[in-house]
Structure formats: C-alpha cells, structure tokens
Scaffold this active site. Sequence first.
Site, mmCIF file in Angstrom:
data_model
loop_
_atom_site.group_PDB
_atom_site.id
_atom_site.type_symbol
_atom_site.label_atom_id
_atom_site.label_comp_id
_atom_site.label_asym_id
_atom_site.label_seq_id
_atom_site.Cartn_x
_atom_site.Cartn_y
_atom_site.Cartn_z
ATOM 1 N N LYS A 94 63.217 31.971 34.135
ATOM 2 C CA LYS A 94 62.752 33.310 34.515
ATOM 3 C C LYS A 94 61.384 33.589 33.903
ATOM 4 O O LYS A 94 61.109 33.113 32.796
ATOM 5 C CB LYS A 94 63.729 34.367 33.968
ATOM 6 C CG LYS A 94 65.004 34.543 34.751
ATOM 7 C CD LYS A 94 65.849 35.643 34.119
ATOM 8 C CE LYS A 94 67.217 35.736 34.776
ATOM 9 N NZ LYS A 94 67.186 36.140 36.180
ATOM 10 N N ASP B 278 73.672 39.986 30.561
ATOM 11 C CA ASP B 278 74.293 39.266 31.675
ATOM 12 C C ASP B 278 75.786 38.976 31.473
ATOM 13 O O ASP B 278 76.418 38.311 32.292
ATOM 14 C CB ASP B 278 73.510 37.967 31.948
ATOM 15 C CG ASP B 278 73.417 37.661 33.439
ATOM 16 O OD1 ASP B 278 73.662 38.580 34.249
ATOM 17 O OD2 ASP B 278 73.109 36.506 33.789
ATOM 18 N N LYS C 202 81.703 38.643 34.957
ATOM 19 C CA LYS C 202 80.667 37.644 34.685
ATOM 20 C C LYS C 202 80.361 37.693 33.196
ATOM 21 O O LYS C 202 80.211 38.763 32.608
ATOM 22 C CB LYS C 202 79.395 37.945 35.502
ATOM 23 C CG LYS C 202 78.216 37.017 35.150
ATOM 24 C CD LYS C 202 77.021 37.193 36.095
ATOM 25 C CE LYS C 202 75.803 36.409 35.600
ATOM 26 N NZ LYS C 202 74.608 36.573 36.455
ATOM 27 N N ASP D 279 70.963 34.790 29.990
ATOM 28 C CA ASP D 279 70.525 34.131 31.229
ATOM 29 C C ASP D 279 69.011 33.918 31.192
ATOM 30 O O ASP D 279 68.243 34.808 31.539
ATOM 31 C CB ASP D 279 70.911 34.988 32.448
ATOM 32 C CG ASP D 279 70.473 34.340 33.757
ATOM 33 O OD1 ASP D 279 70.123 33.141 33.740
ATOM 34 O OD2 ASP D 279 70.501 35.044 34.788
ATOM 35 N N GLU E 244 73.128 31.489 38.706
ATOM 36 C CA GLU E 244 74.212 30.842 37.958
ATOM 37 C C GLU E 244 75.489 31.667 37.937
ATOM 38 O O GLU E 244 76.583 31.123 37.821
ATOM 39 C CB GLU E 244 73.746 30.561 36.522
ATOM 40 C CG GLU E 244 73.898 31.717 35.523
ATOM 41 C CD GLU E 244 73.087 32.948 35.877
ATOM 42 O OE1 GLU E 244 72.099 32.820 36.612
ATOM 43 O OE2 GLU E 244 73.432 34.052 35.405
ATOM 44 N N ARG F 4 77.130 33.314 40.200
ATOM 45 C CA ARG F 4 78.082 33.006 41.288
ATOM 46 C C ARG F 4 78.760 31.653 41.058
ATOM 47 O O ARG F 4 79.902 31.452 41.472
ATOM 48 C CB ARG F 4 77.354 33.058 42.639
ATOM 49 C CG ARG F 4 76.284 32.021 42.791
ATOM 50 C CD ARG F 4 75.313 32.320 43.928
ATOM 51 N NE ARG F 4 74.366 33.397 43.581
ATOM 52 C CZ ARG F 4 73.461 33.883 44.426
ATOM 53 N NH1 ARG F 4 73.375 33.416 45.647
ATOM 54 N NH2 ARG F 4 72.648 34.838 44.040
ATOM 55 N N ASP G 166 68.955 29.633 38.371
ATOM 56 C CA ASP G 166 69.029 31.044 37.980
ATOM 57 C C ASP G 166 70.074 31.807 38.800
ATOM 58 O O ASP G 166 70.423 32.932 38.467
ATOM 59 C CB ASP G 166 67.643 31.695 38.124
ATOM 60 C CG ASP G 166 67.550 33.009 37.372
ATOM 61 O OD1 ASP G 166 68.448 33.282 36.543
ATOM 62 O OD2 ASP G 166 66.570 33.747 37.595
HETATM 63 N N1 BES Z 1 71.509 37.721 35.930
HETATM 64 C C1 BES Z 1 70.684 37.674 37.078
HETATM 65 C C2 BES Z 1 70.692 38.968 37.890
HETATM 66 C C3 BES Z 1 70.166 40.216 37.235
HETATM 67 C C4 BES Z 1 68.920 40.701 37.561
HETATM 68 C C5 BES Z 1 70.940 40.949 36.350
HETATM 69 C C6 BES Z 1 68.446 41.869 36.989
HETATM 70 C C7 BES Z 1 70.475 42.119 35.775
HETATM 71 C C8 BES Z 1 69.229 42.579 36.098
HETATM 72 C C9 BES Z 1 71.148 36.548 37.989
HETATM 73 O O1 BES Z 1 71.728 35.468 37.348
HETATM 74 C C10 BES Z 1 69.934 36.023 38.671
HETATM 75 O O2 BES Z 1 69.080 35.546 38.014
HETATM 76 N N2 BES Z 1 69.902 36.151 39.987
HETATM 77 C C11 BES Z 1 68.803 35.690 40.741
HETATM 78 C C12 BES Z 1 69.345 35.030 41.991
HETATM 79 C C13 BES Z 1 68.319 34.320 42.798
HETATM 80 C C14 BES Z 1 67.777 33.128 42.042
HETATM 81 C C15 BES Z 1 68.942 33.883 44.100
HETATM 82 C C16 BES Z 1 67.949 36.903 41.106
HETATM 83 O O3 BES Z 1 68.503 37.962 41.358
HETATM 84 O O4 BES Z 1 66.740 36.772 41.085
HETATM 85 ZN ZN ZN Z 2 72.635 35.836 35.585
HETATM 86 MG MG MG Z 3 70.292 34.051 36.733
#
Ligand code: BES
Ligand code: ZN
Ligand code: MG
Length: 497
Positions: free
Chosen positions: A278, A289, A266, A271, A350, A352, A348
């Site tokens: 966020k 990220d 990734k 992000d 993103e 995947r 968010d």
């Molecule tokens: N990059 C984040 C995940 C992340 C969280 C990485 C903490 C490192 C530390 C990812 O893109 C994300 O924001 N995921 C969301 C998914 C949700 C919206 C379904 C999440 O985990 O909140």
């Molecule tokens: Zn992310």
């Molecule tokens: Mg995200």
Amino acid sequence: MKILINKTDLGQNDCDLLVLSDFEGRKGLNKKIKNIDIILDGVLSKVIKEDNFKFKKSTILKLRTFNKIPTKKILLVGLGKEEEFTSQTEREISATVSCLIKKMGCKKVVTVIHGDDIEQIDTKNLAKALIEGLILGGYVYGKYKKDKTANKLEIVEVFSDAIKPAELSKAISDGKNGAEGTMFARDLVNTPGLHMAPVDLVNSAKEIAKGKKDLKVRVYDKEQLKKMGAGGLLAVNQGSDHEPYLVHMVYKPEGKIKKKIAIVGKAVTFDSGGLSLKPAEYMMSMKCDMGGSAALLGLFSVINEIKPQVEVHGIFGAVENMPSGKAIRPGDVIKALNGKTIEILNTDAEGRVTLADTLSFAVKKKPDLIIDLATLTGACVVALGEEMTGVMSNNPELANKILIAAASAGEKMWELPLEKNYKKLLKSDIADLKNIGGRYGGALTAGLFLEEFVGKTPWAHLDIAGPAYAERPMNSYEKKGATGHGVRTLIEFLKAI
Ligand code: BES
Ligand code: ZN
Ligand code: MG
C-alpha cells in the site's frame, strides 16, 4: 462508573450536577425545569430569558445554584425540535453532555432522560441511548499517554417519571452492555499492530471465555491450519513473522435455543498490502483491519450479560499481511478450506482470501445463518462514504433484519446488491476464482467473491471498512479512532431473534 435509578425528589439531590433538558419552540418550560425554577426563586427562567436560550439542539446552559438546593450546578440542555427528536438525538446529546461532565470534573451527576415526556416515543430506547451516549462520549484510548486525564465521574443517577423502575433498570443494563462491548472492540482496534499480533487476538478470546461455563474457545495453530487445508489464511500470513491462528468461540446458553448462528470477523492485525504494498497514506490506519473480529469479540465480551437464547459461534482467522521473501506473490494459486482454488493477483485483496477459509469453516458448523463483518474494501468507502457500512446478502429477509437492528443501534448501514452479472469479473484463467474483480464496483465483487464460500446458508456480509475507524470525528460519541462499529448492531440482532 455506577449507573443507578434516582429516587430522590429532583430538587433535593445532593450531587455535583443536575442535567435537565427541554425542546426548542415549546410553549413554556416543562414540568421538571419549572419545579426547580420555583425552588430557585425563578433564577432559571430569568437566565433563560436574559441569555435568550432557545433550547436549540445540543446547546447547553450552565448555572450555579449557590447552595439554595443541595445540587451544586445545573445544566440546561437543548434538544432541538420535538418532531426531529429520536433516540439517535438522545445518544448524541448525552455524549456531548458526557464530555462536559468530564471537563467539569463532576463525581456525582443526576440526569433526566431527555425527551421522555414525548408521548409516542419508546422511553426504554431513549434510556438505553442515554446510557450509551454517557459512557461512549467519555471514551479515550489512553494506553500510551503519560498524561491520563481520568474521568472523575463515579455515579450517574437517572431520573424519570415516564418509565417503570423495572424497565428503566433493564434499559440501563442494555445501555451499559452496548457501550461496554463497543469500548472493548475500540480498545482492540486502537492497539497498534506492534502490540496486536494474531496471538494477541487469540489471548483476548481466551480471556473473555475464562471462567464462563457457557463460553468455549478452540484455537487452531499453524500445523492444524495446514491439516484442515486453510490455504487462504496460511497464504496471507506467509510473509509475516507471526504465527496465524483460527479461533472458534461458542456461546451456548442453558434452556431452549431458538437459533444457531455464526458470526465471522476479518482479523488481519496489520494490512501492509503484502507485496502489492500500500502507499504510505493508505497504510497508516491499517491496524484497523481486525475491526470485524474486534466487533465479534466486543459482542462476546458482554454476551453473558445479554443472555440471548441463541447459540452463537464466533469465528475468525487471525493473520498479518506483510511483504517479505516468504510472502505470497501476485500470480500464485492457493486452495481454500472448501477446496476452491484462488489465483491471488493482488496481495492487498487479502481479507476475502482469509474469509474464504473462515466462512467455509463456519458453513461446516451448519448454522441457521452467517453474518460476517470485515474491513474489506476501500471501494465500499468510495460508494457509501466513511460513516456507513455496506450490507450484502443472499437472503433479503436477513438483510432487512440487519438493517433494522442497525437503525435501532444507531449504526448507519445501507444495502448493496450482489449483482450476479458481475460474477464474470472474478473468473480466473488458471484457477476457480481470482481475488480481484477489476476497477469498478469493488465492494460488490468482493461480496460476490465471499458468496462462493457460504454455499446455500443464509448469509449477510457487512463491509465496515468506512466506519470501523474514524479518520475524523463522526459525531459526539464516535470520535477520531476506533468506533467499535458493528457491536451494537449484533446485540440488537440477537435480541430480536
Ligand atoms: N483492508 C483493506 C480495505 C480497507 C480500506 C479497510 C480502507 C479500511 C479502510 C483491504 O484489504 C484492501 O486493501 N482492499 C483493497 C482491495 C483491492 C486491492 C481489490 C482495496 O480496497 O483497495
Ligand atoms: Zn485488508
Ligand atoms: Mg488489503
């Protein structure tokens, strides 16, 4: 820093520091300490007794030699209980010693391999862990600091009477490669989004491959992404002022190739969450990220030294997830590289969406297996805590091999299930899939989402959201900031093929 094999009699070394060690609760001192003690007229045993030094794990006693031997100072290091000692202990203790060496300002150090007198232990692994700890323990990201307290350490010599020189020399280079690959990844991840746009990851890949005939890089720009139908990467990058890229690196060694594998990382350089923005506290560390692609680049930065007889394809889609008038909206539907449509309900989620394209791209190269590394979900951090990677796989044998590689690399990983029953959570009313699976089991639904893009290829997904970036120190060699998590597991995995 040069790392060499020490060939001098231990007591005769002309160096700033000699590092010796022993276990807690053993009868008498070990041979190496005893020999030096004799030359020093019993000073060591006297100080050990007077200070009531018990060689408890990671305790250190510092002594001067007052010119009785060419060595200026001695460290006596406690290894803790023999039955609890592993190569992980070695790595941690070695890193603790490394920090002290730096503070003391030593230039030349001679060290034993801690615990190499245990009979049933693999001394090669210990030596490798010693070197990893020594190098990684001294890591700092100093790019923006005016006051760069440089490490004065120039030479480390490793002494051991328990391992053949050829094996020790191999273990030293293994340790160096692991540590250097890890630090390469750390530097990339620690670099703020301001100086780490998608194009910077592209340049890093090109830089690595420069002048190496078994490494090739192909870069696809925005126009080419449009042509190939990489709707996921384009959608996620839509709100950014930077250009998106897909990078395909290939390592192809001479001679017989045992396997062809693809590693996908990734690579979201920042992000923000996009329009599903966020909250401030969650955004602060989101320069991390691109940690998956950093691990991949860390591996490629040393792959020429490791020379596995494996064809390795490194693939990442570099984008930035930003909100703007051009950004993708919740509710929009996009088409991924393999033709599947995705309803983006949360911008968010993103990672995947980008991996949908890069995994599809990887499948087209017909590899024997795919491993992806991604800072994918906060849910994985909730499930396993900040220090562990979640492993999900459609192939139990592959999952097992990764867990074994991780254990040997000293990186904590744990398998999570790809529960088929949860697939229903990804059903969309208007598209083939939606990009969120609801409140619960978020790491698993993310894994199931990715599975839709790998077909029948054996594949393992490593969710490194927790350990890629340490919000607080994890141990003596993984301090606050980027850890380079994944690099050494990948190396171990390749070596075991
Ligand atoms: N990059 C984040 C995940 C992340 C969280 C990485 C903490 C490192 C530390 C990812 O893109 C994300 O924001 N995921 C969301 C998914 C949700 C919206 C379904 C999440 O985990 O909140
Ligand atoms: Zn992310
Ligand atoms: Mg995200």
